[in-house]
Design an enzyme around this catalytic site. Structure first.
Site, PDB file in Angstrom:
ATOM      1  N   ASP A  85     -66.448 -85.772  88.629  1.00  0.00           N
ATOM      2  CA  ASP A  85     -66.585 -84.636  87.717  1.00  0.00           C
ATOM      3  C   ASP A  85     -67.221 -85.096  86.406  1.00  0.00           C
ATOM      4  O   ASP A  85     -66.740 -86.031  85.774  1.00  0.00           O
ATOM      5  CB  ASP A  85     -65.214 -83.991  87.452  1.00  0.00           C
ATOM      6  N   SER A 126     -66.877 -76.249  85.925  1.00  0.00           N
ATOM      7  CA  SER A 126     -66.487 -76.893  87.180  1.00  0.00           C
ATOM      8  C   SER A 126     -66.186 -75.881  88.282  1.00  0.00           C
ATOM      9  O   SER A 126     -66.253 -76.220  89.461  1.00  0.00           O
ATOM     10  CB  SER A 126     -65.275 -77.799  86.963  1.00  0.00           C
ATOM     11  N   GLU A 293     -62.212 -86.052  94.647  1.00  0.00           N
ATOM     12  CA  GLU A 293     -62.756 -85.912  93.295  1.00  0.00           C
ATOM     13  C   GLU A 293     -62.218 -86.971  92.332  1.00  0.00           C
ATOM     14  O   GLU A 293     -61.015 -87.140  92.189  1.00  0.00           O
ATOM     15  CB  GLU A 293     -62.423 -84.529  92.718  1.00  0.00           C
ATOM     16  N   HIS A 302     -65.631 -85.580  77.705  1.00  0.00           N
ATOM     17  CA  HIS A 302     -65.285 -84.497  76.779  1.00  0.00           C
ATOM     18  C   HIS A 302     -64.676 -85.077  75.501  1.00  0.00           C
ATOM     19  O   HIS A 302     -64.878 -84.551  74.411  1.00  0.00           O
ATOM     20  CB  HIS A 302     -64.245 -83.554  77.416  1.00  0.00           C
TER      21      HIS A 302
HETATM   22 ZN   LIG Z   1     -66.646 -80.410  86.109  1.00  0.00          ZN
END
Ligand SMILES: [Zn+2]
Length: 403
Positions: A85, A126, A293, A302
């Site tokens: 991700d 996402s 994931e 972030h």
């Molecule tokens: Zn994402």
């Protein structure tokens, strides 16, 4: 594993630990007043650090093995889809530098790029990114397994189930979070966590491992979904050792109340979860589909925190190593590694392949619109080169699998 990560991260963490704790408290207080911000992304669990923390100083390295490029068949029997991700090229290269110049990803000889834009936004979230990768359709930001008109669309995992294949999902975040949810659930909003948890019971999934226990147990409808899972034959487990000892049957490994902690404070191991799930799913003669994931690469970015990005990237790469170990022996397994979007507008402004030092710079604390890489290994891998839409990735898999 836990010892290993403890050693890896200590030198970077101790000095600012007190400040971090203080910041977590302050962020927590701020969040109470800004529910909107929190519900959108859980990344604020990673404290934003000052410029000095934009540098990873180097740490323990692991050996990267080389795997065969010879496969038994032209078309895959099993598919392992791995999503980092927020993982752009810089995140990968930060991990590569930190590990002394090599990653398990080196084994992937077929490489392409994926365009991540959603149906309503240049910058995907996402939910839309996951849904594009799970269904082959572009949708709006926040959508889970539904198209732009909010109609439910069949996912690749559901198609695999229809064919009698075994299926699985693994995430380091909550298993009800946007990316894994996109493969198994159909909801208008990614924030409907309890409804997403209920959707797990409507499927024939065999194995899932991740956080999100509270979405199954502490619910507005007062139901305890873990009881329903047990009735369906699931071993519902919370203890890591117990989870990693499961060899067959159905497994629901709920490893945290909500998201699993970031490394170095994480109990759950993504590489061991991967190995466990592959061993169970491989028992199905008709093959399997699994999505794994590395959820929290995104959170590090972030938070504009290079250390977190590197730690999470190396964890994800070691899970890729477990997948390669399985696929190289099996000879009929296709592995796809990609991302749903890039996070942080991350760039590397200095590094040292010998020490593993890497200095990052971020242009935003949100997602960006740049292409993300696609890596393929195994039978059918040659279909995944060049520039493609994110929606082309599942479409190519579906075609190879005859869905
Ligand atoms: Zn994402």
């Amino acid at each position: 594993m836990s010892l290993f990560w403890g050693g890896l991260s200590q030198n970077n963490y101790n000095e600012n630990y007190k400040h971090m704790k203080l910041r977590i408290i302050i962020i927590g207080l701020l969040l109470m007043g800004s529910q909107q911000l929190y519900s959108q992304e859980n990344y604020l669990a990673a404290p934003k650090l000052d410029s000095i923390k934009k540098t990873y100083l180097g740490g323990a390295k692991y050996e990267v093995k080389t795997f065969t490029q010879k496969f038994k068949t032209k078309k895959p029997k099993n598919v392992i889809m791995m999503i980092g991700d927020g993982m752009g090229v810089a995140h990968i290269y930060a991990g590569l530098t930190a590990n002394g110049g090599h990653l398990f990803l080196d084994n992937f000889k077929q490489v392409g790029f994926s365009k991540t834009q959603s149906s309503d936004n240049y910058i995907t979230d996402s939910g839309a990114g996951g849904t594009a990768l799970s269904t082959g359709q572009k949708t709006y930001n926040g959508a889970i397994g539904v198209n732009a008109d909010t109609t439910a669309i069949k996912t690749i995992l559901e198609m695999a189930e229809e064919k009698g294949m075994a299926t699985g999902l693994i995430a380091t975040t909550a298993i009800t979070h946007a990316t894994p949810a996109s493969y198994i659930s159909h909801q208008k909003s990614r924030e409907s966590y309890e409804a997403i948890a209920s959707d797990f019971l409507k499927t024939d999934i065999d194995v899932f491992i991740g956080g999100g226990y509270k979405h199954f147990t502490q619910r507005a409808d007062k139901r305890d979904l873990t009881k329903d899972l047990q009735k369906k034959g699931f071993q519902v487990l919370r203890n890591m050792d117990e989870i990693y000892n499961v060899k067959s049957g159905k497994l629901a490994g709920l490893t945290a109340e909500e998201q699993n902690n970031l490394i170095p404070n994480r109990e759950m191991s993504l590489p061991l979860s991967t190995q466990t799930a592959l061993n169970i799913l491989d028992k199905n003669k008709k093959g399997f589909f699994i999505m794994i994931e590395g959820s929290e690469i995104d959170w590090g970015a972030h938070a504009n925190n290079t250390i977190y990005v590197v730690n999470e990237m190396l964890d994800f790469d070691q899970a890729i190593g477990k997948a390669l170990e399985f696929a190289s022996k099996d000879g009929e397994t296709l592995i796809i590694v990609t991302a749903d979007h890039e996070t942080g507008g991350f760039a590397l402004v200095d590094g040292d392949m010998k020490t593993g030092m890497v200095k990052g710079a971020f242009s935003t604390d949100h997602h960006t619109g740049v292409m993300v890489p696609v890596f393929a290994y195994g039978p059918g891998a040659e279909k995944f080169i060049g520039i493609m839409e994110n929606t082309d990735i599942p479409k190519k898999i579906m075609k190879l699998m005859g869905f």
